[in-house]
Scaffold this active site. Structure first.
Site, PDB file in Angstrom:
ATOM      1  N   HIS A 144       0.911  -6.845  17.473  1.00 55.73           N
ATOM      2  CA  HIS A 144      -0.074  -7.933  17.443  1.00 55.73           C
ATOM      3  C   HIS A 144      -0.597  -8.261  18.822  1.00 55.73           C
ATOM      4  O   HIS A 144       0.094  -8.119  19.822  1.00 55.73           O
ATOM      5  CB  HIS A 144       0.441  -9.189  16.736  1.00 55.73           C
ATOM      6  CG  HIS A 144       1.865  -9.530  17.009  1.00 55.73           C
ATOM      7  ND1 HIS A 144       2.279 -10.159  18.139  1.00 55.73           N
ATOM      8  CD2 HIS A 144       2.980  -9.307  16.285  1.00 55.73           C
ATOM      9  CE1 HIS A 144       3.575 -10.341  18.096  1.00 55.73           C
ATOM     10  NE2 HIS A 144       4.040  -9.814  16.988  1.00 55.73           N
TER      11      HIS A 144
ATOM     12  N   LYS B  91       0.838  -1.211   0.000  1.00 63.50           N
ATOM     13  CA  LYS B  91       0.000   0.000   0.000  1.00 63.50           C
ATOM     14  C   LYS B  91       0.871   1.259   0.000  1.00 63.50           C
ATOM     15  O   LYS B  91       0.549   2.227  -0.686  1.00 63.50           O
ATOM     16  CB  LYS B  91      -0.910   0.019   1.224  1.00 63.50           C
ATOM     17  CG  LYS B  91      -2.074  -0.944   1.121  1.00 63.50           C
ATOM     18  CD  LYS B  91      -2.941  -0.819   2.348  1.00 63.50           C
ATOM     19  CE  LYS B  91      -4.032  -1.854   2.385  1.00 63.50           C
ATOM     20  NZ  LYS B  91      -4.778  -1.798   3.643  1.00 63.50           N
TER      21      LYS B  91
END
Ligand SMILES: CC(C)(COP(=O)(O)OP(=O)(O)OC[C@H]1O[C@@H](n2cnc3c(N)ncnc32)[C@H](O)[C@@H]1OP(=O)(O)O)[C@@H](O)C(=O)NCCC(=O)NCCS
Length: 128
Positions: free
Chosen positions: A113, A62
Site C-alpha cells: 500500500h 478471485k
C-alpha cells in the site's frame, strides 16, 4: 498445483470515505476477527490498513473464482501477521470446510500500500 491466482487494487480514499461515513459499521461488515488484532487507530493509517484488507479479501475471492457472494463473504477471510510481518490468510470454519472440499491445501498472500492505493495478490494451491 496452482488452483488459482487473484489480484485486487483498492483506492485508499474510497475506503477512507466509507470509514468516515459508516464508522464502526463499515468495519463490522468487513472484518474477520484476525483483521481487528492489528488494526491501527489513526484515520490515515486506518484507511490504508482497511483498503489493504479489502484488497486481500477480493484477491482471495478471485483466486477461488467465486467472487464475493454466496461462497465467500468479506467477514470470512482475514489477514493475520507472522512475527516478521509476513501476512497470512485466515478463514471462518465454514470457509475452511469449503476450501477443503475444493482440495485447497495452501494459500499465499502478498499486500502492498501507498498513501493512495492498496493491492493484494493471492495464490491458492492444491496437493501436498
Ligand atoms: C470478482 C470480484 C471480486 C471483482 O470485483 P471488482 O472489484 O468489482 O472488480 P475488479 O476490477 O477488481 O476485477 C474485475 C475483474 O475480475 C475478474 N473476475 C470476474 N469474475 C471473477 C471470478 N468469479 N473469479 C475471478 N476473477 C473474476 C475479471 O477478470 C474482471 O475483469 P473484466 O471485467 O475486465 O473481465 C467481484 O465478483 C466481487 O465479488 N465484488 C464484490 C464487490 C462488493 O461486494 N463490493 C462491496 C463494496 S463495499
Amino acid at each position: 498445483m496452482i488452483f488459482g491466482v487473484g489480484i485486487d487494487l483498492v483506492d485508499v480514499e474510497r475506503i477512507g470515505k466509507a470509514l468516515k461515513k459508516q464508522g464502526p459499521r463499515f468495519i463490522t461488515r468487513l472484518a474477520h476477527p484476525e483483521d481487528l488484532k492489528f488494526a491501527p487507530s489513526t484515520a490515515t493509517q486506518k484507511a490504508q490498513y482497511w483498503a489493504a484488507r479489502f484488497a486481500a479479501k477480493e484477491a482471495f475471492a478471485k483466486a477461488l473464482g467465486t467472487g464475493i457472494g454466496k461462497d465467500v463473504s468479506f467477514k470470512e477471510v482475514g489477514v493475520a501477521k507472522q512475527k516478521n510481518g509476513k501476512p497470512d490468510l485466515r478463514y471462518s470454519t465454514r470457509l475452511h470446510t469449503f476450501l477443503k472440499k475444493q482440495k485447497i491445501t495452501r494459500t499465499h498472500i502478498s499486500i502492498t500500500h501507498t498513501e493512495t492505493t492498496a493491492a493484494a495478490v493471492v495464490i491458492l494451491e492444491t496437493g501436498k
